[in-house]
Scaffold this active site. Sequence first.
Site, PDB file in Angstrom:
ATOM      1  N   THR A  98      31.502  42.306  45.555  1.00  0.00           N
ATOM      2  CA  THR A  98      32.047  41.979  44.520  1.00  0.00           C
ATOM      3  C   THR A  98      33.502  41.427  44.644  1.00  0.00           C
ATOM      4  O   THR A  98      33.779  40.380  43.739  1.00  0.00           O
ATOM      5  CB  THR A  98      32.214  43.339  43.536  1.00  0.00           C
ATOM      6  OG1 THR A  98      31.071  43.854  43.260  1.00  0.00           O
ATOM      7  CG2 THR A  98      32.606  42.854  41.848  1.00  0.00           C
ATOM      8  N   CYS A  99      34.204  41.499  45.634  1.00  0.00           N
ATOM      9  CA  CYS A  99      35.477  40.941  45.567  1.00  0.00           C
ATOM     10  C   CYS A  99      35.478  39.661  46.001  1.00  0.00           C
ATOM     11  O   CYS A  99      36.235  38.671  45.585  1.00  0.00           O
ATOM     12  CB  CYS A  99      36.297  41.868  46.638  1.00  0.00           C
ATOM     13  SG  CYS A  99      36.461  43.549  46.619  1.00  0.00           S
ATOM     14  N   SER A 100      34.468  39.282  47.027  1.00  0.00           N
ATOM     15  CA  SER A 100      34.464  38.098  47.472  1.00  0.00           C
ATOM     16  C   SER A 100      33.321  37.036  46.401  1.00  0.00           C
ATOM     17  O   SER A 100      33.857  35.866  46.374  1.00  0.00           O
ATOM     18  CB  SER A 100      33.727  37.867  48.813  1.00  0.00           C
ATOM     19  OG  SER A 100      34.558  38.600  49.597  1.00  0.00           O
ATOM     20  N   THR A 125      34.243  42.149  50.758  1.00  0.00           N
ATOM     21  CA  THR A 125      33.280  42.862  50.219  1.00  0.00           C
ATOM     22  C   THR A 125      32.389  42.098  49.092  1.00  0.00           C
ATOM     23  O   THR A 125      33.140  41.356  48.621  1.00  0.00           O
ATOM     24  CB  THR A 125      33.786  44.236  49.816  1.00  0.00           C
ATOM     25  OG1 THR A 125      34.822  43.968  48.721  1.00  0.00           O
ATOM     26  CG2 THR A 125      34.382  45.140  50.795  1.00  0.00           C
TER      27      THR A 125
END
Length: 178
Positions: free
Chosen positions: A65-67, A63
């Site tokens: 922000t996660c990546s 996703t």
Amino acid sequence: MSGALKNLVKSVIKVGEKVPMDVTLGKALPPVDGVCAIAPKVLSGELFKDRKVVLFAVPGAFTPTCSAKHLPGFIEKSEEIKKKGISEIFCIATNDPFVMSAWGKDVNAGTAVTLLSDGNSEFTKKIGLEMDGKGFLLGEDRSQRYAMILDSGVVKHLAVEEGGKFEVSSAEAILKQL
């Protein structure tokens, strides 16, 4: 409070409490020849017992922000964090272990951050940090974004993000707590 009503009240883990040590998680392994290996099962207690660790959670692998920010920030700051007495840095998500393995390869996590699969959302639910991700097409029982410092499984610091934000659970924010 009656037993039935008490079960409706969500209990979020707090500083000073111990995380569940009896949950089976999948420890993501790097893919070999493009194929993700079957992740070994490991009890949460084996990961957190008798050591100081950072555990951070993301709503989903791959996703935005996660990546782009959360996991890469911990990879980049891993040596600095470990120099402050942290034995290991864990990233947990409610994705299956194959997705976590592919994601680790994609972001080049290497040995900087250990990726964990909470594919059944058991750990996430037991600490009270699940969220309904259906509005984002992620399904139910996703993890909220958070970061915690654990010492022998006891929460020493907990930072839970408000919906859609990325401020208090970053690697930089954790470094300030160490």
